[in-house]
Design a protein around this motif. Structure first.
Motif, PDB file in Angstrom:
ATOM      1  N   PHE A 198      -0.012   7.638  -9.303  1.00 17.37           N
ATOM      2  CA  PHE A 198       0.432   8.577  -8.273  1.00 17.37           C
ATOM      3  C   PHE A 198      -0.646   8.876  -7.244  1.00 17.37           C
ATOM      4  CE2 PHE A 198       2.998   9.432 -12.062  1.00 17.37           C
ATOM      5  CZ  PHE A 198       4.241   9.139 -11.535  1.00 17.37           C
ATOM      6  N   GLN A 199      -1.897   8.521  -7.598  1.00 18.70           N
ATOM      7  CA  GLN A 199      -2.988   8.722  -6.652  1.00 18.70           C
ATOM      8  C   GLN A 199      -3.141   7.546  -5.693  1.00 18.70           C
ATOM      9  OE1 GLN A 199      -4.001  11.732  -7.066  1.00 18.70           O
ATOM     10  NE2 GLN A 199      -2.884  11.843  -9.017  1.00 18.70           N
ATOM     11  N   LEU A 200      -2.380   6.522  -5.947  1.00 17.58           N
ATOM     12  CA  LEU A 200      -2.468   5.334  -5.098  1.00 17.58           C
ATOM     13  C   LEU A 200      -2.110   5.651  -3.644  1.00 17.58           C
ATOM     14  CD1 LEU A 200      -3.307   3.297  -7.058  1.00 17.58           C
ATOM     15  CD2 LEU A 200      -1.004   2.356  -7.130  1.00 17.58           C
ATOM     16  N   PRO A 201      -2.732   4.939  -2.708  1.00 13.37           N
ATOM     17  CA  PRO A 201      -2.279   5.058  -1.317  1.00 13.37           C
ATOM     18  C   PRO A 201      -0.799   4.696  -1.238  1.00 13.37           C
ATOM     19  CG  PRO A 201      -3.775   3.191  -1.611  1.00 13.37           C
ATOM     20  CD  PRO A 201      -3.873   4.031  -2.830  1.00 13.37           C
ATOM     21  N   GLN A 202      -0.094   5.448  -0.438  1.00 11.67           N
ATOM     22  CA  GLN A 202       1.359   5.312  -0.381  1.00 11.67           C
ATOM     23  C   GLN A 202       1.809   3.863  -0.219  1.00 11.67           C
ATOM     24  OE1 GLN A 202       3.616   6.472   2.936  1.00 11.67           O
ATOM     25  NE2 GLN A 202       5.144   7.621   1.786  1.00 11.67           N
ATOM     26  N   GLU A 203       1.105   3.171   0.641  1.00 14.62           N
ATOM     27  CA  GLU A 203       1.506   1.798   0.945  1.00 14.62           C
ATOM     28  C   GLU A 203       1.552   0.936  -0.310  1.00 14.62           C
ATOM     29  OE1 GLU A 203      -0.055  -1.801   3.894  1.00 14.62           O
ATOM     30  OE2 GLU A 203      -1.104   0.121   3.805  1.00 14.62           O
ATOM     31  N   LYS A 204       0.501   1.060  -1.085  1.00 11.60           N
ATOM     32  CA  LYS A 204       0.416   0.239  -2.284  1.00 11.60           C
ATOM     33  C   LYS A 204       1.433   0.665  -3.336  1.00 11.60           C
ATOM     34  CE  LYS A 204      -3.063  -1.699  -5.388  1.00 11.60           C
ATOM     35  NZ  LYS A 204      -4.496  -1.695  -5.746  1.00 11.60           N
ATOM     36  N   ARG A 205       1.596   1.997  -3.461  1.00  8.87           N
ATOM     37  CA  ARG A 205       2.562   2.485  -4.440  1.00  8.87           C
ATOM     38  C   ARG A 205       3.963   2.007  -4.074  1.00  8.87           C
ATOM     39  NH1 ARG A 205       1.595   7.706  -3.980  1.00  8.87           N
ATOM     40  NH2 ARG A 205       3.635   8.178  -3.088  1.00  8.87           N
ATOM     41  N   MET A 206       4.287   2.116  -2.798  1.00  3.10           N
ATOM     42  CA  MET A 206       5.601   1.659  -2.340  1.00  3.10           C
ATOM     43  C   MET A 206       5.788   0.168  -2.594  1.00  3.10           C
ATOM     44  SD  MET A 206       7.525   3.941  -0.228  1.00  3.10           S
ATOM     45  CE  MET A 206       7.954   2.955   1.213  1.00  3.10           C
ATOM     46  N   ALA A 207       4.719  -0.582  -2.402  1.00  6.25           N
ATOM     47  CA  ALA A 207       4.819  -2.033  -2.615  1.00  6.25           C
ATOM     48  C   ALA A 207       5.219  -2.320  -4.052  1.00  6.25           C
ATOM     49  CB  ALA A 207       3.500  -2.710  -2.282  1.00  6.25           C
ATOM     50  N   ILE A 208       4.611  -1.590  -4.978  1.00  9.67           N
ATOM     51  CA  ILE A 208       4.932  -1.799  -6.391  1.00  9.67           C
ATOM     52  C   ILE A 208       6.363  -1.381  -6.691  1.00  9.67           C
ATOM     53  CG2 ILE A 208       4.368  -1.077  -8.735  1.00  9.67           C
ATOM     54  CD1 ILE A 208       1.458  -0.803  -7.812  1.00  9.67           C
TER      55      ILE A 208
ATOM     56  N   ALA B  97       5.204 -10.026  -6.465  1.00  8.75           N
ATOM     57  CA  ALA B  97       5.908  -9.475  -5.309  1.00  8.75           C
ATOM     58  C   ALA B  97       5.179  -8.266  -4.735  1.00  8.75           C
ATOM     59  CB  ALA B  97       7.330  -9.096  -5.692  1.00  8.75           C
ATOM     60  N   ALA B  98       4.467  -7.558  -5.610  1.00  4.94           N
ATOM     61  CA  ALA B  98       3.743  -6.373  -5.148  1.00  4.94           C
ATOM     62  C   ALA B  98       2.345  -6.726  -4.650  1.00  4.94           C
ATOM     63  CB  ALA B  98       3.646  -5.343  -6.270  1.00  4.94           C
ATOM     64  N   GLY B  99       1.961  -7.952  -4.853  1.00  2.00           N
ATOM     65  CA  GLY B  99       0.634  -8.381  -4.411  1.00  2.00           C
ATOM     66  C   GLY B  99      -0.496  -7.913  -5.299  1.00  2.00           C
ATOM     67  N   ILE B 100      -0.215  -7.677  -6.562  1.00  2.00           N
ATOM     68  CA  ILE B 100      -1.265  -7.307  -7.512  1.00  2.00           C
ATOM     69  C   ILE B 100      -1.177  -8.219  -8.734  1.00  2.00           C
ATOM     70  CG2 ILE B 100      -1.287  -4.893  -6.802  1.00  2.00           C
ATOM     71  CD1 ILE B 100       0.339  -4.274  -9.316  1.00  2.00           C
ATOM     72  N   SER B 101      -2.152  -8.086  -9.614  1.00  2.00           N
ATOM     73  CA  SER B 101      -2.129  -8.920 -10.812  1.00  2.00           C
ATOM     74  C   SER B 101      -1.235  -8.293 -11.879  1.00  2.00           C
ATOM     75  CB  SER B 101      -3.536  -9.067 -11.371  1.00  2.00           C
ATOM     76  OG  SER B 101      -3.961  -7.838 -11.889  1.00  2.00           O
ATOM     77  N   LYS B 102      -0.759  -9.149 -12.746  1.00  2.00           N
ATOM     78  CA  LYS B 102       0.085  -8.666 -13.833  1.00  2.00           C
ATOM     79  C   LYS B 102      -0.662  -7.625 -14.657  1.00  2.00           C
ATOM     80  CE  LYS B 102       0.963 -11.330 -17.330  1.00  2.00           C
ATOM     81  NZ  LYS B 102       1.487 -12.102 -18.482  1.00  2.00           N
ATOM     82  N   SER B 103      -1.948  -7.882 -14.890  1.00  2.00           N
ATOM     83  CA  SER B 103      -2.739  -6.954 -15.702  1.00  2.00           C
ATOM     84  C   SER B 103      -2.740  -5.553 -15.114  1.00  2.00           C
ATOM     85  CB  SER B 103      -4.172  -7.450 -15.806  1.00  2.00           C
ATOM     86  OG  SER B 103      -4.216  -8.842 -15.887  1.00  2.00           O
ATOM     87  N   LEU B 104      -2.850  -5.503 -13.793  1.00  2.00           N
ATOM     88  CA  LEU B 104      -2.897  -4.187 -13.151  1.00  2.00           C
ATOM     89  C   LEU B 104      -1.575  -3.457 -13.303  1.00  2.00           C
ATOM     90  CD1 LEU B 104      -4.529  -2.182 -11.618  1.00  2.00           C
ATOM     91  CD2 LEU B 104      -3.898  -3.315  -9.489  1.00  2.00           C
ATOM     92  N   LEU B 105      -0.505  -4.214 -13.250  1.00  2.00           N
ATOM     93  CA  LEU B 105       0.805  -3.607 -13.445  1.00  2.00           C
ATOM     94  C   LEU B 105       0.874  -2.974 -14.829  1.00  2.00           C
ATOM     95  CD1 LEU B 105       3.444  -3.196 -11.963  1.00  2.00           C
ATOM     96  CD2 LEU B 105       4.264  -5.360 -12.895  1.00  2.00           C
ATOM     97  N   PHE B 106       0.299  -3.679 -15.817  1.00  4.17           N
ATOM     98  CA  PHE B 106       0.264  -3.122 -17.168  1.00  4.17           C
ATOM     99  C   PHE B 106      -0.741  -1.984 -17.285  1.00  4.17           C
ATOM    100  CE2 PHE B 106       2.531  -6.965 -18.481  1.00  4.17           C
ATOM    101  CZ  PHE B 106       3.435  -6.427 -19.371  1.00  4.17           C
TER     102      PHE B 106
END
Lengths: 202, 202
Positions: B6-16, B40-49
């Motif tokens: 929830f602390q993520l910059p809006q842009e990145k959070r929305m991307a996810i 699709a979100a432009g991040i690594s799978k690990s980060l999603l986890f």
DNA sequence: AATATGATTGACCGATACGGTCAGGAAAGG
DNA sequence: CCTTTCCTGACCGTATCGGTCAATCATATT
């Protein structure tokens, strides 16, 4: 494609065909396991591979077969000898219902095939069941006698409405997994009669 | 569910979030790989986890979030202060369109969630976005002022027609993969105005 | 009874996909 | 520097699935 498939007793052949329609209509091509189709047909996976040399062959056979069956039923019902627009719609419905009694998942299978995105299949599907042109173009091509419909009625919108509602009905049933030809006939006939009443010239 | 999400910059959070809506709306839950969402979100799978401890948590978060967003937008637009039936329909449409501009796949995600069959999820989905009751019951509950509609019009059928056509439109766009809020607004507004003209008392 | 022919199966294989983990590298902040 | 947080690539165990194959069963023929 092993010829012995066509020598099979009708019951067993239908079981395999319907199992194919069933499974392919519920998942994408890629996510439809041959094992599940075999199980649904009450035979072993190996035997399925005995009749069809691979998954693609089975799928394309079902595409071909589904259009043949549809074409057959359309001429049998003499759909296009009618002139009233709503009668045409209703006879088209009859075709689907009759077919659905013998092949419950056929129309769903075709619906899915229209939208199947698999690269390797896309081209061949078009050849077998025709490319889907979109309802907008269908609505454009419609030639209807304006004098039979309510004054000032936008016939293109009328067609759009009818098309989308029928499609919406089908999708809803597909997702719900409840396929019941009689129910479908009842529901869509009611809709068609409603439209006839609303859209016809008084 | 890691709070840092929830602390993520809006842009990145929305991307996810949008990546989640996107992937889950195009396949079933089971067939939606976390890797694809991450990509699709432009991040690594690990980060999603790192943000979501497992797939289920992500999915249920999206369910919750999608209803919150919808609810928010509905009150923001003041949908139900209107009294004309077609105005209500149109304001509901506005909600969807506005939402779609920020979250292109949200309504498709919800549509799919209604029909998701995964045993482990079914119960929790109902709790989060409500069980889908079917258009028939909705049509039953409709209380409308008959005097405003065309004489002798079957209001239940009218609602059924409108509901199914909208649904059909959505499915069609979903399958075609073409999501365009402005186009959707144009098409469905045209339909609504068509209905208003046909169904209103002259 | 022996044999041949086709129908049918279960066991198996190699490839792939996927959920989830982990050790460690960047970044950011002090 | 050092610590904490963010972030990744490589990896693992498992499950799935298309497809094969040797073996069995049923049936008809000799």
């Amino acid at each position: 494609m092993n010829e012995s498939f066509f020598q099979l007793p009708q019951e067993k052949r239908m079981a395999i065909i319907n199992a194919g329609f069933r499974v392919f209509s519920r998942h994408s091509y890629k996510n439809s396991p041959m094992s599940e189709i075999a199980a649904a047909a009450g035979i072993s996976k190996s035997l399925l591979f005995y009749y069809f040399k691979n998954k693609k062959e089975l799928y394309l056979f079902l595409c071909r077969h589904s259009t043949e069956l549809t074409q057959q039923e359309i001429t049998r019902q003499g759909c296009y000898d009618r002139e009233d627009f709503f009668d045409i719609f209703l006879s088209g419905l009859k075709v689907k219902v009759q077919l659905m009694k013998r092949y419950p998942d056929l129309s769903l299978f075709q619906l899915k095939a229209y939208y199947e995105k698999d690269k390797e299949l896309r081209g061949e599907i078009n050849k077998l069941i025709g490319e889907y042109s979109g309802y907008e173009t269908q609505a454009q091509m419609l030639k209807l006698d304006k004098s039979r419909f309510a004054e000032g009625l936008d016939l293109k919108m009328m067609y759009t409405d009818m098309y989308l509602a029928s499609q919406g009905y089908l999708w809803e049933k597909l997702q719900g997994g409840k396929i019941d030809p009689d129910r479908m006939e009842k529901d869509l006939t009611a809709l068609a009669e409603f439209w006839r009443k609303v859209y016809s010239r008084k």
